[in-house]
Design an enzyme around this catalytic site. Sequence first.
Site, mmCIF file in Angstrom:
data_model
loop_
_atom_site.group_PDB
_atom_site.id
_atom_site.type_symbol
_atom_site.label_atom_id
_atom_site.label_comp_id
_atom_site.label_asym_id
_atom_site.label_seq_id
_atom_site.Cartn_x
_atom_site.Cartn_y
_atom_site.Cartn_z
ATOM 1 N N GLY A 405 0.823 -1.210 0.000
ATOM 2 C CA GLY A 405 0.000 0.000 0.000
ATOM 3 C C GLY A 405 0.850 1.251 0.000
ATOM 4 N N GLY A 408 2.855 5.384 4.690
ATOM 5 C CA GLY A 408 2.179 6.012 5.826
ATOM 6 C C GLY A 408 0.788 5.493 6.120
ATOM 7 N N THR A 412 3.941 -0.905 8.520
ATOM 8 C CA THR A 412 4.995 -1.257 9.473
ATOM 9 C C THR A 412 4.424 -1.362 10.877
ATOM 10 O OG1 THR A 412 6.445 0.037 8.084
ATOM 11 C CG2 THR A 412 7.328 -0.631 10.192
ATOM 12 N N SER A 773 -5.130 3.434 -18.268
ATOM 13 C CA SER A 773 -6.376 3.909 -17.656
ATOM 14 C C SER A 773 -6.709 5.367 -17.984
ATOM 15 C CB SER A 773 -6.328 3.722 -16.134
ATOM 16 O OG SER A 773 -5.360 4.556 -15.589
ATOM 17 N N LYS A 816 -8.293 5.567 -6.391
ATOM 18 C CA LYS A 816 -8.656 6.637 -7.329
ATOM 19 C C LYS A 816 -9.910 7.370 -6.846
ATOM 20 C CE LYS A 816 -6.655 4.555 -11.465
ATOM 21 N NZ LYS A 816 -6.922 3.811 -12.698
#
Length: 882
Positions: A405, A408, A412, A773, A816
């Site tokens: 992903g 942030g 982790t 796209s 998106k």
Amino acid sequence: MSSVSPIQIPSRLPLLLTHEGVLLPGSTMRTSVDSARNLQLVRSRLLKGTSLQSTILGVIPNTPDPASDAQDLPPLHRIGTAALAVQVVGSNWPKPHYTLLITGLCRFQIVQVLKEKPYPVAEVEQLDRLEEFPNTCKTREELGELSEQFYKYAVQVCFPYQTRIHPCCSHPILSSTLCLTSSLYSLVEMLDMSVPAVAKLRRLLDSLPREALPDILTSIIRTSNKEKLQILDAVSLEERFKMTIPLLVRQIEGLKLLQKTRKHKQDDDKRVIAIRPIRRITHIPGALEDEDEDEDHDDIVMLEKKIRTSSMPEQAHKVCVKEIKRLKKMPQSMPEYALTRNYLELMVELPWNKSTTDRLDIRAARILLDNDHYAMEKLKKRVLEYLAVRQLKNNLKGPILCFVGPPGVGKTSVGRSVAKTLGREFHRIALGGVCDQSDIRGHRRTYVGSMPGRIINGLKTVGVNNPVFLLDEVDKLGKSLQGDPAAALLEVLDPEQNHNFTDHYLNVAFDLSQVLFIATANTTATIPPALLDRMEIIQVPGYTQEEKIEIAHRHLIPKQLEQHGLTPQQIQIPQVTTLDIITRYTREAGVRSLDRKFGAICRAVAVKVAEGQHKEAKLDHSDVAEGEGCKEHILEDAKPESINDATDLALPPEMPILIDFHALKDILGPPMYEMEVSERLSQPGVAIGLAWTPLGGEIMFVEASRMDGEGQLTLTGQLGDVMKESAHLAISWLRSNAKKYHLTNASGNFDLLDNTDIHLHFPAGAVTKDGPSAGVTIVTCLASLFSGRLVRSDVAMTGEITLRGLVLPVGGIKDKVLAAHRAGLKQVIIPQRNEKDLEEIPGNVRQDLSFVTASCLDEVLNAAFDGGFIVKTRPGLLNSKL
Ligand SMILES: Nc1ncnc2c1ncn2[C@@H]1O[C@H](COP(=O)(O)OP(=O)(O)OP(=O)(O)O)[C@@H](O)[C@H]1O
């Protein structure tokens, strides 16, 4: 004695004047020729002459040849050496010069210089006659007898100063010859006979006539030019012998001294090596010894004890025992000593059999995960499933989880929480930029500065064999000449193989099957397929604004307050402020930047609070004189103040400090992002697309313009091949449907590229973009350009196109859509086959946005333009004057 054929030199000799080096009869010398007379000599005698006689020269030593032939000849050395030119090598660079290889034949003396130019020629008298030597002896029989004695003696004698001259050797020349030869043998004996040159010397000694020895020896041993010149000038054979002997003796003495010092050094070295281990073994307590050595000795004993008591596997134990035996025999000065010791220390430190007990309570795990992380439902669900299976089957050879992903989003920190829930040690291995396979697998111990790899190092750090290893950023592994670290990871991550993981440094297998590996990545595109195949990918999408607000108030703000020593009573951040920070100060899928902004706010508030405490203390102090009432009066009058207003130092700030829009501006500066959508779509030829990047979803403005030209298409904005192809597809489709939609070029022609060039640009120009796209966005943008109509400012779109005008599905829909939501758009056009992805979109986002699912380009265009894109009958709308 060997017989030598007499040499008769010509009575007139061309003279070669030399300044460096002295050529003695019987020796060979290389000399450089670059002065005018010498060059002339070489050219006319050696290069043109063909007879053997023309190659005989008179070499005059110690006489510099004048640079030009206009100058007079300098005084010539009286005695010279007749020489045979054996080789001539010439060169023209940097200036013409020759190098001669000359062999000395015999001495001569100049009788008279016959001519000076172009090169000097002299009448000469030959001085040495090699056949003359026997004539100096009284009889030939006597010579034969003496010579034989001399030879035997020469072979027996070792050192010149011990030489006892045989009583019968009373002849002055013979005794000198004897002495010289014996010295020469001493010299040869000292030298290493295995060296070819020395063996040759020995052979020469046996074959050469004795009277030739002084000249030859002087040129072989270390002598100065001056000494050589003296030997050359010594015309009498006896004198020559006498002069050569001291030179030879000097050489022998020098050699003896050298041998002595070498022997001493070798003995010393041997002694050091021999003494060290004995000292260590025969250590007597209380004896006066070096303290360091004592300590080392103790350490080795300790190490040995640790190896004996360690619970390492048998194979590792065997290796350690072998190594410690070697270590004991090794002198500390050896570089390998430290290497072996470090190795053994690592071996005993490794947690071969040490592990923590797992805390497998799924309910507790769920609570802990929920407490640590807001949202991330899909991820938390999969992690709990994983833990549940572990609870049921303890020795799980399960898949390796890989969280993928944008930065942030908490990948982790979820890994850390998993370790916490299981009660295991946590260790993070940052793989970003690692491009050497020895980073994973270690270096072989033969390398200088060798080290174990990160896996073994991590195990040493955590001290147990079942930690949670977080392999951070597996997508950023590099590749180099030092091997492919991803390939080395394959073995580590394969549950079937990793119980036998062999680090190159350890060189024995370590069982990694108890380690729980979790990997994180920003994208799967750059993870090697073989590695991807070993992992279960769990997508972690970006957060919605609402989720971010919740995360901020539940986790980020309390964490920042604690880090800055603040309390909720001192600072108040309302949700609207958080929303303001999210929309106007950050643009990200995760929350890292948001976290930093809170950090900045806390720092500013901390300054205020600290200042306030200081001022309060000051006020208390001054109040002693003025009384309590006065202070109350001041506090009553205090007004809410700006956070950065440092002018009013007299008043402490009112608590809690409220972070409103103005305070935000004071601390963080003017907003960094504005809603620019409506502004950007104020002219035809602009459409909003949706892009997916490893940093999350983003909106993208596609711009088009046309100008007079020859039908060329220009694309800018660092586009990849697929995106370029999409642009060509879009133009072809529009050209083929131009009549249907009444699309015309500037001159009202349906051939859109007739006398027209098109330029398509994708901001931000510095970021590389690719993928299919953007197809629908390019079509919409060009349709707007050729129709002269504006695209709706609140619509964003994504989808791949075909030449037939179909809209195909694309990836990253959730990211998106979230990007469109973040940008404040109202409608999103997506491919019909992506409808199923809408389920992943959080409810509140779905409420805010309306979705159009399109299966063909007609539907896209109808949704993108106000009132649809169907052909209008009114001509005014069709012909754009732009
Ligand atoms: N859902 C969440 N709940 C609470 N805190 C979160 C959440 N998501 C992220 N955070 C916080 O955001 C910060 C950044 O998270 P983290 O370092 O785990 O990101 P990451 O996804 O691993 O990023 P990267 O890919 O750059 O390594 C951490 O302080 C983490 O606690």
